[in-house]
Write a protein that holds these residues in place. Sequence first.
Motif, PDB file in Angstrom:
ATOM      1  N   HIS A 156      34.797 -13.349 -13.741  1.00 32.30           N
ATOM      2  CA  HIS A 156      34.501 -14.679 -14.273  1.00 32.30           C
ATOM      3  C   HIS A 156      35.104 -15.709 -13.327  1.00 32.30           C
ATOM      4  CE1 HIS A 156      34.377 -18.130 -17.022  1.00 32.30           C
ATOM      5  NE2 HIS A 156      33.417 -17.459 -17.632  1.00 32.30           N
ATOM      6  N   PRO A 157      34.350 -16.750 -12.951  1.00 28.69           N
ATOM      7  CA  PRO A 157      34.809 -17.655 -11.892  1.00 28.69           C
ATOM      8  C   PRO A 157      35.681 -18.818 -12.344  1.00 28.69           C
ATOM      9  CG  PRO A 157      32.569 -18.206 -12.489  1.00 28.69           C
ATOM     10  CD  PRO A 157      32.948 -17.012 -13.321  1.00 28.69           C
ATOM     11  N   SER A 158      35.813 -19.048 -13.646  1.00 29.10           N
ATOM     12  CA  SER A 158      36.454 -20.271 -14.117  1.00 29.10           C
ATOM     13  C   SER A 158      37.967 -20.268 -13.916  1.00 29.10           C
ATOM     14  CB  SER A 158      36.155 -20.476 -15.606  1.00 29.10           C
ATOM     15  OG  SER A 158      36.893 -21.570 -16.122  1.00 29.10           O
ATOM     16  N   ASP A 159      38.497 -21.384 -13.414  1.00 29.68           N
ATOM     17  CA  ASP A 159      39.943 -21.612 -13.401  1.00 29.68           C
ATOM     18  C   ASP A 159      40.388 -22.152 -14.758  1.00 29.68           C
ATOM     19  OD1 ASP A 159      40.818 -21.182 -10.489  1.00 29.68           O
ATOM     20  OD2 ASP A 159      39.120 -22.530 -10.247  1.00 29.68           O
ATOM     21  N   MET A 160      39.627 -23.090 -15.299  1.00 33.08           N
ATOM     22  CA  MET A 160      39.986 -23.690 -16.575  1.00 33.08           C
ATOM     23  C   MET A 160      40.132 -22.655 -17.675  1.00 33.08           C
ATOM     24  SD  MET A 160      37.876 -26.336 -19.007  1.00 33.08           S
ATOM     25  CE  MET A 160      37.113 -24.954 -19.864  1.00 33.08           C
ATOM     26  N   ALA A 161      39.237 -21.666 -17.696  1.00 32.55           N
ATOM     27  CA  ALA A 161      39.263 -20.655 -18.751  1.00 32.55           C
ATOM     28  C   ALA A 161      40.551 -19.840 -18.718  1.00 32.55           C
ATOM     29  CB  ALA A 161      38.056 -19.729 -18.631  1.00 32.55           C
ATOM     30  N   VAL A 162      41.111 -19.614 -17.532  1.00 27.96           N
ATOM     31  CA  VAL A 162      42.360 -18.864 -17.418  1.00 27.96           C
ATOM     32  C   VAL A 162      43.493 -19.654 -18.061  1.00 27.96           C
ATOM     33  CG1 VAL A 162      43.935 -17.692 -15.832  1.00 27.96           C
ATOM     34  CG2 VAL A 162      41.504 -17.842 -15.275  1.00 27.96           C
ATOM     35  N   ALA A 163      43.518 -20.969 -17.807  1.00 27.53           N
ATOM     36  CA  ALA A 163      44.530 -21.817 -18.436  1.00 27.53           C
ATOM     37  C   ALA A 163      44.333 -21.874 -19.946  1.00 27.53           C
ATOM     38  CB  ALA A 163      44.479 -23.214 -17.833  1.00 27.53           C
ATOM     39  N   MET A 164      43.092 -21.979 -20.398  1.00 27.72           N
ATOM     40  CA  MET A 164      42.828 -21.997 -21.836  1.00 27.72           C
ATOM     41  C   MET A 164      43.295 -20.699 -22.498  1.00 27.72           C
ATOM     42  SD  MET A 164      41.497 -24.851 -22.853  1.00 27.72           S
ATOM     43  CE  MET A 164      40.415 -26.234 -22.433  1.00 27.72           C
ATOM     44  N   ARG A 165      43.157 -19.595 -21.782  1.00 32.54           N
ATOM     45  CA  ARG A 165      43.598 -18.302 -22.334  1.00 32.54           C
ATOM     46  C   ARG A 165      45.105 -18.271 -22.499  1.00 32.54           C
ATOM     47  NH1 ARG A 165      44.952 -14.852 -24.944  1.00 32.54           N
ATOM     48  NH2 ARG A 165      44.542 -12.610 -24.852  1.00 32.54           N
ATOM     49  N   VAL A 166      45.843 -18.784 -21.524  1.00 36.88           N
ATOM     50  CA  VAL A 166      47.301 -18.756 -21.625  1.00 36.88           C
ATOM     51  C   VAL A 166      47.796 -19.742 -22.685  1.00 36.88           C
ATOM     52  CG1 VAL A 166      48.168 -20.493 -19.963  1.00 36.88           C
ATOM     53  CG2 VAL A 166      49.280 -18.269 -20.110  1.00 36.88           C
ATOM     54  N   LEU A 167      46.974 -20.747 -22.990  1.00 40.69           N
ATOM     55  CA  LEU A 167      47.338 -21.735 -24.008  1.00 40.69           C
ATOM     56  C   LEU A 167      46.893 -21.335 -25.415  1.00 40.69           C
ATOM     57  CD1 LEU A 167      46.463 -25.010 -22.069  1.00 40.69           C
ATOM     58  CD2 LEU A 167      48.763 -24.175 -22.639  1.00 40.69           C
ATOM     59  N   ASP A 168      46.213 -20.197 -25.555  1.00 36.59           N
ATOM     60  CA  ASP A 168      45.712 -19.739 -26.856  1.00 36.59           C
ATOM     61  C   ASP A 168      44.745 -20.736 -27.484  1.00 36.59           C
ATOM     62  OD1 ASP A 168      46.988 -17.235 -27.007  1.00 36.59           O
ATOM     63  OD2 ASP A 168      48.858 -18.164 -27.661  1.00 36.59           O
ATOM     64  N   ALA A 169      43.825 -21.239 -26.688  1.00 38.36           N
ATOM     65  CA  ALA A 169      42.831 -22.182 -27.183  1.00 38.36           C
ATOM     66  C   ALA A 169      41.862 -21.512 -28.147  1.00 38.36           C
ATOM     67  CB  ALA A 169      42.059 -22.793 -26.004  1.00 38.36           C
ATOM     68  N   THR A 170      41.121 -22.311 -28.880  1.00 35.84           N
ATOM     69  CA  THR A 170      40.047 -21.827 -29.744  1.00 35.84           C
ATOM     70  C   THR A 170      38.786 -22.630 -29.455  1.00 35.84           C
ATOM     71  OG1 THR A 170      40.761 -23.301 -31.537  1.00 35.84           O
ATOM     72  CG2 THR A 170      41.541 -21.027 -31.603  1.00 35.84           C
ATOM     73  N   VAL A 171      37.639 -21.979 -29.596  1.00 33.71           N
ATOM     74  CA  VAL A 171      36.344 -22.590 -29.303  1.00 33.71           C
ATOM     75  C   VAL A 171      35.638 -22.885 -30.621  1.00 33.71           C
ATOM     76  CG1 VAL A 171      34.127 -22.289 -28.134  1.00 33.71           C
ATOM     77  CG2 VAL A 171      36.212 -21.312 -27.134  1.00 33.71           C
ATOM     78  N   GLU A 172      35.250 -24.140 -30.824  1.00 32.40           N
ATOM     79  CA  GLU A 172      34.559 -24.554 -32.041  1.00 32.40           C
ATOM     80  C   GLU A 172      33.056 -24.635 -31.764  1.00 32.40           C
ATOM     81  OE1 GLU A 172      36.264 -28.212 -33.377  1.00 32.40           O
ATOM     82  OE2 GLU A 172      38.313 -27.426 -33.357  1.00 32.40           O
ATOM     83  N   THR A 173      32.253 -24.155 -32.699  1.00 33.70           N
ATOM     84  CA  THR A 173      30.802 -24.121 -32.494  1.00 33.70           C
ATOM     85  C   THR A 173      30.051 -24.573 -33.738  1.00 33.70           C
ATOM     86  OG1 THR A 173      30.417 -21.868 -33.307  1.00 33.70           O
ATOM     87  CG2 THR A 173      31.152 -22.086 -31.024  1.00 33.70           C
TER      88      THR A 173
END
Length: 316
Positions: free
Chosen positions: A161-178
């Motif tokens: 997966h190419p995203s840098d942002m997604a790696v940071a979101m993973r370490v921050l325990d983010a959640t995705v709203e849909t």
Amino acid sequence: MRPFTFERARSPAEAAASAARNPGAKFIAGGTNLLDLMKLQIETPLHLIDINALGLDRIETAPDGGLRIGALVRNTDLAADARVRRDYGVLSRALLAGATGTLRNKATTAGNLLQRTRCPYFYDTNMPCNKRVPGSGCSALDGVSRGLAVVGSSDACIATHPSDMAVAMRVLDATVETVRPDGGTRTIPIAEFHRLPGDTPHIETALEPGELITAVAVPPPAGGTHIYRKVRDRASYAFALVSVAAVIQRDGTGRVALGGVAHKPWRVEAAEAELPRGARRVSERLLADARPTRDNAFKLTLVERTLGSVLTEARS
């Protein structure tokens, strides 16, 4: 580019319902990845749904003290937000490590999470690729694989997966709203959002057909030292060979996620217990199930060294 129909959605629910009604539809916002793929005929949507007018471009403080980041917040605006820079430095640094300023001005939060792999065989329509044409095979397995996955891969796909942002979101325990086509909503933990390839590498996320991302939420600030370290072939505008997103506390404990090594941002929470004991112990746990190729085995050492550099910086 093949012909397609086009509409501008007036609400998130309307956009999701339209996507469900039109098989082969795609949402478009910044288009920084989708339009490239359409020109190459890797993506061939029959219908495009423009979601830019949906009002999903705000960064709001959540009742719990965290942040709610609209799906259409541009990468430039997110990286520059004073609250992000102050409390979520790893996220700001990850965003600034990705792409160019011009692309960050257009790319969106949701689109960043959904961008597709840069595996050269995925982009070469003359070569078999299970992600592009399910069941056709994986050319990378016996091909050039220097930049591809060393862990979490399968015999069907070794893309990263190419995203840098997604790696940071993973370490921050983010959640995705849909929002779903029926108007219902749900929240997906970032740990469950991206899928490992298994036998179905073309199914990349937990999203259902027609489901639209409306926001990404990050919990209240965790404190500590925030670092994003990206190792790449060029100093700028290059995807990670290895990246490390880390939030390290004063006592040496913390969180770590890796980019550039797997089909999704790679985090093994059990490995984080080893942080006070050093990079080697953590790396051994993070990469316990690694399956490197001859071309990319160097990434195992690179992970340890990059993580060691991050921990040294955190201690200083």
